[in-house]
Design an enzyme around this catalytic site. Structure first.
Site, mmCIF file in Angstrom:
data_model
loop_
_atom_site.group_PDB
_atom_site.id
_atom_site.type_symbol
_atom_site.label_atom_id
_atom_site.label_comp_id
_atom_site.label_asym_id
_atom_site.label_seq_id
_atom_site.Cartn_x
_atom_site.Cartn_y
_atom_site.Cartn_z
ATOM 1 N N ASP A 9 -5.796 8.201 8.337
ATOM 2 C CA ASP A 9 -5.901 7.622 9.679
ATOM 3 C C ASP A 9 -5.934 8.698 10.752
ATOM 4 O OD1 ASP A 9 -5.642 5.188 8.521
ATOM 5 O OD2 ASP A 9 -3.520 4.959 9.004
ATOM 6 N N LYS A 55 0.841 -1.215 0.000
ATOM 7 C CA LYS A 55 0.000 0.000 0.000
ATOM 8 C C LYS A 55 0.870 1.257 0.000
ATOM 9 C CE LYS A 55 -2.775 2.429 3.541
ATOM 10 N NZ LYS A 55 -1.754 3.265 4.191
ATOM 11 N N ASN A 56 1.837 1.307 0.935
ATOM 12 C CA ASN A 56 2.583 2.552 1.120
ATOM 13 C C ASN A 56 3.592 2.797 0.010
ATOM 14 O OD1 ASN A 56 1.092 3.010 3.353
ATOM 15 N ND2 ASN A 56 2.730 2.596 4.844
ATOM 16 N N ARG A 79 -4.614 10.546 3.113
ATOM 17 C CA ARG A 79 -3.415 11.269 3.529
ATOM 18 C C ARG A 79 -2.317 11.190 2.465
ATOM 19 N NH1 ARG A 79 -0.378 14.010 7.358
ATOM 20 N NH2 ARG A 79 1.787 13.364 7.261
ATOM 21 N N ASP A 124 3.485 0.511 12.286
ATOM 22 C CA ASP A 124 2.315 -0.095 11.630
ATOM 23 C C ASP A 124 2.088 -1.553 12.041
ATOM 24 O OD1 ASP A 124 1.734 2.243 10.368
ATOM 25 O OD2 ASP A 124 2.329 1.606 8.356
ATOM 26 N N VAL A 175 6.635 6.815 17.206
ATOM 27 C CA VAL A 175 6.415 7.445 15.905
ATOM 28 C C VAL A 175 5.140 8.294 15.877
ATOM 29 C CG1 VAL A 175 6.197 7.056 13.416
ATOM 30 C CG2 VAL A 175 7.743 5.637 14.776
HETATM 31 C C1 UD1 Z 1 3.853 6.755 6.536
HETATM 32 C C2 UD1 Z 1 2.930 5.587 6.282
HETATM 33 C C3 UD1 Z 1 2.314 5.083 7.569
HETATM 34 C C4 UD1 Z 1 3.392 4.803 8.608
HETATM 35 C C5 UD1 Z 1 4.330 6.007 8.759
HETATM 36 C C6 UD1 Z 1 5.499 5.735 9.680
HETATM 37 C C7 UD1 Z 1 2.065 6.000 4.055
HETATM 38 C C8 UD1 Z 1 0.869 6.294 3.208
HETATM 39 N N1 UD1 Z 1 1.872 5.989 5.381
HETATM 40 O O1 UD1 Z 1 3.036 7.818 7.039
HETATM 41 O O2 UD1 Z 1 1.591 3.869 7.281
HETATM 42 O O3 UD1 Z 1 2.771 4.561 9.860
HETATM 43 O O4 UD1 Z 1 4.855 6.374 7.471
HETATM 44 O O5 UD1 Z 1 6.195 4.593 9.260
HETATM 45 O O6 UD1 Z 1 3.143 5.736 3.552
HETATM 46 N N2 UD1 Z 1 5.618 14.482 11.175
HETATM 47 C C9 UD1 Z 1 5.727 15.808 11.499
HETATM 48 N N3 UD1 Z 1 5.944 16.712 10.470
HETATM 49 C C10 UD1 Z 1 6.060 16.331 9.171
HETATM 50 C C11 UD1 Z 1 5.939 14.966 8.864
HETATM 51 C C12 UD1 Z 1 5.716 14.052 9.889
HETATM 52 O O7 UD1 Z 1 5.625 16.195 12.650
HETATM 53 O O8 UD1 Z 1 6.260 17.193 8.304
HETATM 54 C C13 UD1 Z 1 5.382 13.503 12.262
HETATM 55 C C14 UD1 Z 1 4.032 12.836 12.152
HETATM 56 O O9 UD1 Z 1 3.020 13.608 12.786
HETATM 57 C C15 UD1 Z 1 4.289 11.525 12.834
HETATM 58 C C16 UD1 Z 1 5.738 11.209 12.482
HETATM 59 O O10 UD1 Z 1 6.316 12.443 12.114
HETATM 60 O O11 UD1 Z 1 4.193 11.648 14.233
HETATM 61 C C17 UD1 Z 1 5.905 10.183 11.387
HETATM 62 O O12 UD1 Z 1 5.313 10.640 10.196
HETATM 63 P P1 UD1 Z 1 5.773 10.135 8.754
HETATM 64 O O13 UD1 Z 1 6.991 9.301 8.875
HETATM 65 O O14 UD1 Z 1 5.833 11.324 7.872
HETATM 66 O O15 UD1 Z 1 4.576 9.200 8.338
HETATM 67 P P2 UD1 Z 1 3.631 9.297 7.081
HETATM 68 O O16 UD1 Z 1 4.429 9.560 5.859
HETATM 69 O O17 UD1 Z 1 2.499 10.194 7.395
#
Ligand code: UD1
Length: 431
Positions: free
Chosen positions: A124, A29-30, A100, A313, A335
């Protein structure tokens, strides 16, 4: 079949059956969602295979169609052909706000067109999920960024982004992917330090190279990207879904089953497999398959971290497993800040879990009993199904549209492995 608004459907699970047999899993998926977004980077066709039959894929297809991409999607065959001959910089809000991963369009649009305007996404409910690192990175590349509660606008005054050196506060998956896709068409060199290293990002980077991009440091915390003027089309097979594989492995282990899981890269599951072995699970690794057997589990401690750490995850599913293990287990979530929301549901089934901030202690083993529960994100939903597989009596899992977002054919696959599970409700198609 995959309408994410089919929220009235429920899964009914009757616990007690061990999982036995063989299951062949889907593309990730990701990865698939980001590979689809990467089609915005070229006027030539991008043909993806091993695309998973999950609800997020057609929603992402709608987002891209809204951006003017021609999309042909065959979910049964796992194929998606995308062609962004002349994309628009602005997507309609309705599809974007449902997923998202639509934020992954920001980097490629900014790279290709020098501008983008997107509604802010949903997805989510697992924490604040800010995009500040994505936006700061694009600013460092010379873009002007205006973000409100509803939408974000990015504009490179010269019409093209400039390469830049960007250090992320945290190895964010989404920010790394967006800035990588922005960098491949920027002027000059972009360096992303403290980059995320998830296998899905590596898959994306390798596809970009096959399209003509220049990317170095794949799989390391420093990505170096030499911008090029244009990219070509590509045919690409989506990498396997390690989270889906981990979920089935844990479901097999917690039910005391014996399961062969194929289309897996065991090397991408090193830490989860290590933890399962420490809990007493017997695992045979093959080149693209795993055999998982268990007969009794013991407690292990788990800490979630960016890859190659234990994946967030898989944390809710691991909590279910630990509720059946002998001894006290500590689980730390690093995370996402509110990813223990599923614990209340598990406690209602009889699990004994104490939470202090981002630490949980699971006292096992406990006998779970069936109840009605909701899994309010895709992984919590899967964990709810797993809990149902070991609980006494009947468990009703509601809000299964979240599960549909990430698990292809979950009900028929589990049934073929011996589980007593069916889908009930207005949109009954999968049972
Ligand atoms: C992706 C995955 C998700 C997985 C996550 C961590 C997809 C579609 N989703 O989500 O399934 O759980 O990686 O492995 O690929 N954050 C900030 N600022 C930012 C970006 C992130 O504060 O600009 C924080 C987020 O709120 C969160 C953490 O960093 O607490 C991790 O986020 P991130 O690694 O970016 O996850 P996603 O890309 O949203």
């Amino acid at each position: 079949m995959l309408d994410p608004t089919a929220s009235t459907d429920v899964f009914r699970v009757r616990g007690g059956n061990a999982l036995h047999g063989t299951v062949t899993l889907s593309g990730a998926k990701n990865s698939a969602l980001k590979l689809m977004a990467a089609s915005l980077l070229t006027a030539e066709p991008v043909e993806l295979t091993s695309v998973p039959a999950i609800a997020d894929v057609p929603v992402m297809a709608d987002v891209l169609t809204g951006l003017g991409v021609q999309v042909e999607l065959d979910l049964e065959e796992g194929r998606c052909r995308l062609q962004a001959t002349s994309p628009s910089a602005h997507a309609p809000a309705d599809a974007v706000s449902r997923i998202r991963a639509s934020i992954a369009c920001l980097g490629p649009l900014a790279g290709r067109l020098g501008r983008a305007r997107l509604a802010l996404p949903g997805g989510d409910r697992i924490g604040a999920r800010a995009i500040d690192m994505h936006l700061r990175g694009l600013e460092a590349m010379g873009a002007q960024v205006v973000a409100s509660d509803e939408e974000v606008t990015v504009q490179a005054p010269s019409g093209r982004l400039n390469g830049a050196r960007i250090t992320l506060d945290f190895p964010s998956v989404g920010a790394t992917e967006n800035l990588l896709m922005a960098g491949v068409l920027a002027d000059g060199e972009t360096v992303i330090d403290n980059a995320a290293r998830e296998p899905e990002i590596q898959d994306l980077a390798r596809m970009l190279i096959a399209m003509g991009a220049r990317v170095h440091g794949i799989g390391s915390p420093t990505l170096e990207i030499d911008g090029v003027h244009q990219l070509r089309g590509v045919r690409w097979r989506t990498c396997p879904d390690r989270i889906e594989a981990g979920t089935y492995a844990m479901a097999a282990a917690v039910t005391g089953g014996d399961l062969v899981i194929s289309n897996v890269r065991p090397g991408e599951l090193t830490l989860p497999l290590m933890k399962l072995r420490a809990a007493g699970v017997v695992i045979d690794e093959h080149e693209d398959a795993l055999r998982v057997r268990a007969d009794g589990l013991t407690a292990v401690d788990v800490v979630t971290l960016p890859y190659p750490g234990f994946p967030t995850d898989l944390q809710p599913q691991m909590m279910v497993l630990l509720s059946q293990a002998v001894g006290d287990a500590r689980c730390t979530e690093n995370v996402f800040e509110s990813r223990f929301s599923f614990v209340d549901e598990l406690r209602r089934m009889g699990a004994e879990i104490e939470i202090t901030g981002h630490h949980a202690v699971i006292y096992g083993p406990t006998r779970l009993h069936g109840t009605t529960l909701s899994g309010l994100d895709v992984r919590a939903g899967a964990a709810g199904v797993m809990a149902g597989l070991v609980a006494e009596g009947e468990t009703i899992v509601r809000d299964v549209h979240h599960i549909d977002r990430g698990y292809a054919h979950l009900v028929p696959r589990l049934r073929s492995l011996g589980a007593d599970i069916e889908r009930l409700g207005a949109a009954v198609t999968d049972a």
